[in-house]
Design a protein around this motif. Structure first.
Motif, PDB file in Angstrom:
ATOM      1  N   GLU A   1       0.815  -1.327   0.094  1.00  0.00           N
ATOM      2  CA  GLU A   1      -0.029  -0.030  -0.010  1.00  0.00           C
ATOM      3  C   GLU A   1       0.802   1.436  -0.032  1.00  0.00           C
ATOM      4  O   GLU A   1       0.696   2.252  -0.764  1.00  0.00           O
ATOM      5  CB  GLU A   1      -0.914  -0.050   1.339  1.00  0.00           C
TER       6      GLU A   1
ATOM      7  N   GLU B   1       1.028   4.088  -2.803  1.00  0.00           N
ATOM      8  CA  GLU B   1       0.511   5.393  -2.585  1.00  0.00           C
ATOM      9  C   GLU B   1       1.822   6.101  -3.238  1.00  0.00           C
ATOM     10  O   GLU B   1       1.549   7.569  -3.869  1.00  0.00           O
ATOM     11  CB  GLU B   1       0.567   5.698  -1.195  1.00  0.00           C
TER      12      GLU B   1
ATOM     13  N   SER C   1      -4.070   4.065  -7.177  1.00  0.00           N
ATOM     14  CA  SER C   1      -5.057   4.049  -6.411  1.00  0.00           C
ATOM     15  C   SER C   1      -5.325   2.514  -5.756  1.00  0.00           C
ATOM     16  O   SER C   1      -4.833   1.753  -6.256  1.00  0.00           O
ATOM     17  CB  SER C   1      -6.405   4.776  -6.926  1.00  0.00           C
ATOM     18  N   GLU C   2      -5.941   2.494  -4.599  1.00  0.00           N
ATOM     19  CA  GLU C   2      -6.081   1.434  -3.798  1.00  0.00           C
ATOM     20  C   GLU C   2      -6.780   0.363  -4.661  1.00  0.00           C
ATOM     21  O   GLU C   2      -6.653  -1.012  -4.626  1.00  0.00           O
ATOM     22  CB  GLU C   2      -7.086   1.899  -2.574  1.00  0.00           C
ATOM     23  N   ASN C   3      -7.603   0.571  -5.771  1.00  0.00           N
ATOM     24  CA  ASN C   3      -8.467  -0.253  -6.462  1.00  0.00           C
ATOM     25  C   ASN C   3      -7.694  -1.084  -7.326  1.00  0.00           C
ATOM     26  O   ASN C   3      -7.919  -2.298  -7.912  1.00  0.00           O
ATOM     27  CB  ASN C   3      -9.757   0.316  -6.899  1.00  0.00           C
TER      28      ASN C   3
ATOM     29  N   ASP D   1      -5.031  -2.651  -6.702  1.00  0.00           N
ATOM     30  CA  ASP D   1      -4.798  -3.641  -5.891  1.00  0.00           C
ATOM     31  C   ASP D   1      -5.487  -4.950  -6.490  1.00  0.00           C
ATOM     32  O   ASP D   1      -5.097  -5.830  -6.651  1.00  0.00           O
ATOM     33  CB  ASP D   1      -5.073  -3.360  -4.435  1.00  0.00           C
TER      34      ASP D   1
END
Lengths: 326, 326
Positions: free
Chosen positions: A145, A149, A154-156, A158
């Motif tokens: 993460e 960053e 972005s997180e999605n 992942d």
């Protein structure tokens, strides 16, 4: 293979090592890689793809290996990591941070201190989500993460699969995978084809950051302009060997500072320098001449070129050429 | 939307397949030297002339073939599949009763060959070129080309006749009353036929998995996994299985037709009272209604297998799943 003494023919110390006080991360001496191939049915022959290649990568620098596409540059990357296929035979010596670097060390260090940044998302498992792949077998969710960053992913991302990534995202994902480790040596194999100027610059910026943290970056590319703009030093790759290792400045100043006739011819053949190609083509890996590999195309060749030619230091760079007047 | 269209297409394909199978079977029966009346009542029938008239009326036996097919189809759709002369009972009852035995046999063989074949295929690919790989490969080729009934006879003579570990045939001990038969009895009687039947499918799935795994091992993403320091075991567990399991399962579902065909032979060798031996008996006795019934039934069975394979792919492969979800 006997250990070769580092010789200094001209008496000038290696400029780079001397001025910047950097230590070598990777030293490659006379690396020869050949593949056992079958041709015309069952006759076996050795195809020598790398030929007595010598190269040094220092901590904190970007070292670009430039050469034509399909000339075996990737084999160099794979040889450094120790992931050549089973039919490859390797000779020569490599050292990592001054110490031995053989099969055992490669197995221990690859993926940890020595990382590969591959060409494209084809190097990711098409059926595994990106986050899990970036984490690999050692990384934690937290680390991944953080890296995402840092690279503006972005997180999605992942949860995406490799084929769902855009070109720029894919590039950043592949670099993220390398950033999961505390790398000392980064091997980037053609990291920019298919990227637009802006993304290529962004990629090089991340390599620069890695170098500034003390990594040695071995950038293997056919994009000469990119190497001129971003590398500290450049190694010219020809027919499976490095004919010259020089500071990038030597290339930018028009070629007079270069040591090898091929490097100069290479520079002259660039579009911005008048696009003057030299006749002939690179010798085939299965049919290499004795002695200098460039001899048959060299305007300055002599009898002596047919002998085995050693890499030597000239004016702060290294060259594989025997002429006195360089 | 995609799903609705897929469903529509599937139903259409199913119907056209059933029509084709029943027409073709009917034409074949028609071409065979079987008297239709004899086929419906058998040779040793003691029926009166009036009863025969009634049967001829019901199945339009005196009409031309096209009308007769129409009459059969009409009755079939209304649930009247005719009576089997071999078993002297309605075809539908015979099929369902026999299938209850066969379904466990086929399921056992199918699971066994699937799991064993997949594991052997993976192992052979991982140890490519080793003695184990060559043994597995040769064995698979032998098993694939050996006829099922011959394998069945070998297994029968070895395990049942010579070693006396297993019963020679049937689905339950002879002379036991129906309600005295235990589950253990049934399993005990099922082992040899299931083994025979699984041998039929194992070669195909092993060789397929081996080939698929070798392809995967050659791919760039495995190279990258190695570069990242993953061990062979990690590569197999993380990437190998992920990329080969689904195609293997699909192939296994698509092999329902061979399973059904193999059951006919395996059940005959072991006198196992399943649908396969019923099919053989029907063929030998010119039992037209039962043959037609089983033909249609097997078509549905095989179609269901293929459909399951397709649906699994749609559900499990993220590339197809997420593309159709958009």
């Amino acid at each position: 293979m006997e250990k070769k003494e580092k010789e200094s023919v001209t008496g000038v110390e290696n400029k780079w090592e001397h001025e910047k006080g950097k230590a070598p991360v990777l030293e490659v001496e006379d690396l020869t890689v050949s593949f056992g191939m079958y041709y015309k049915g069952l006759r076996r022959r050795e195809l020598e793809v790398l030929h007595r290649l010598s190269l040094t990568v220092y901590a904190g620098e970007i070292m670009a290996v430039i050469g034509a596409s399909g000339s075996g540059k990737s084999v160099l990357a794979h040889a450094v990591l120790g992931i050549l296929p089973g039919n490859a035979a390797v000779q020569g010596e490599m050292r990592y941070q001054g110490g031995a670097y053989g099969e055992k060390e490669q197995k221990r260090l690859r993926g940890k201190e020595i990382v590969l940044i591959p060409q494209s998302v084809d190097y990711l498992d098409p059926l595994m989500r990106v986050g899990r792949q970036v984490r690999g077998v050692r990384g934690s969710k937290k680390m991944q993460e953080n890296v995402f960053e840092r690279y503006g992913l972005s997180e999605n991302v992942d949860r995406l699969y490799p084929w769902e990534l855009s070109g720029g995202m894919a590039r950043r994902v592949l670099i993220s995978a390398a950033e999961m480790e505390k790398a000392r040596l980064v091997v980037a194999d053609e990291p920019t084809p298919g990227l637009n100027e802006e993304m290529a610059e962004e990629t090089m910026k991340s390599f620069r950051q890695m170098a500034e943290r003390g990594c040695g970056v071995l950038l293997i590319t056919h994009d000469i302009d990119l190497a001129f703009r971003s590398a500290d030093r450049i190694a010219v790759f020809y027919a499976g060997t490095v004919v010259e290792e020089a500071l990038t400045e030597d290339f930018q100043s028009g070629g007079a500072a270069l040591r090898h006739p091929y490097s100069r011819a290479f520079l002259d053949a660039l579009p911005q320098n008048g696009f003057r190609p030299i006749p002939g083509s690179q010798p085939y890996a299965g049919n290499l001449p004795k002695g200098c590999l460039f001899a048959d195309r060299c305007p300055m060749r002599s009898e002596a070129c047919g002998r085995e030619i050693k890499m030597r230091e000239v004016r702060g760079g290294r060259v594989r050429c025997i002429r006195d007047e360089i | 939307m995609t799903y609705v269209r897929y469903l529509g297409r599937t139903v259409f394909r199913m119907l056209s397949l059933l029509i084709a199978v029943s027409v073709l079977s009917f034409v074949l029966m028609e071409a065979a030297p079987i008297d239709p009346m004899t086929a419906y009542i058998g040779t040793d029938s003691a029926l009166s002339e009036e009863a025969k008239e009634e049967i001829a009326e019901h199945w339009s036996l005196k009409d031309p073939p096209v009308r007769r097919f129409a009459a059969w189809a009409e009755n079939f759709l209304q649930g009247d599949w005719g009576d089997s002369i071999t078993f002297k009972r309605p075809v539908k009852t015979v099929i369902l009763e026999r299938f209850r035995y066969s379904v466990w046999l086929m399921l056992a063989a199918w699971t066994l060959s699937g799991i064993l074949g997949y594991v052997l295929g993976l192992a052979a690919a991982v140890r490519r070129g080793s003695l184990g790989d060559r043994i597995i490969k040769t064995l698979c080729l032998v098993l694939q080309s050996a006829p099922t009934f011959w394998i069945g006879l070998l297994i029968l003579s070895l395990f049942a006749v010579k070693l006396r570990w297993f019963p020679i045939g049937l689905a339950a001990p002879m002379g036991k009353l129906a309600d005295e038969i235990t589950l253990a009895d049934r399993i005990y009687h099922m082992i040899l036929p299931a083994l025979t039947l699984s041998v039929l499918g194992i070669g195909k799935i092993t060789l397929y998995t081996r080939q698929k795994m070798l392809e995967i091992m050659e791919s760039d993403f495995i190279l990258f996994a190695r570069a990242r320091g993953e061990s062979m075991a990690q590569i197999v567990l993380r990437h190998g299985i992920r990329n080969t399991l689904m195609p293997a399962i699909t192939l296994q579902f698509a092999s329902f037709s061979e399973l059904f065909g193999g059951a006919a032979l395996a059940e005959s060798v072991f006198s196992y009272p399943g649908i396969g031996s019923a099919l053989t008996a029907a063929g030998l006795n010119a039992d037209v209604p039962l043959l037609l019934g089983i033909a249609v039934f097997s078509a549905v069975f095989v179609f269901a297998g293929n459909l399951a394979a397709n649906l699994l792919y749609m559900i499990l492969d993220p590339r197809i799943r997420e593309a159709s979800a958009r």
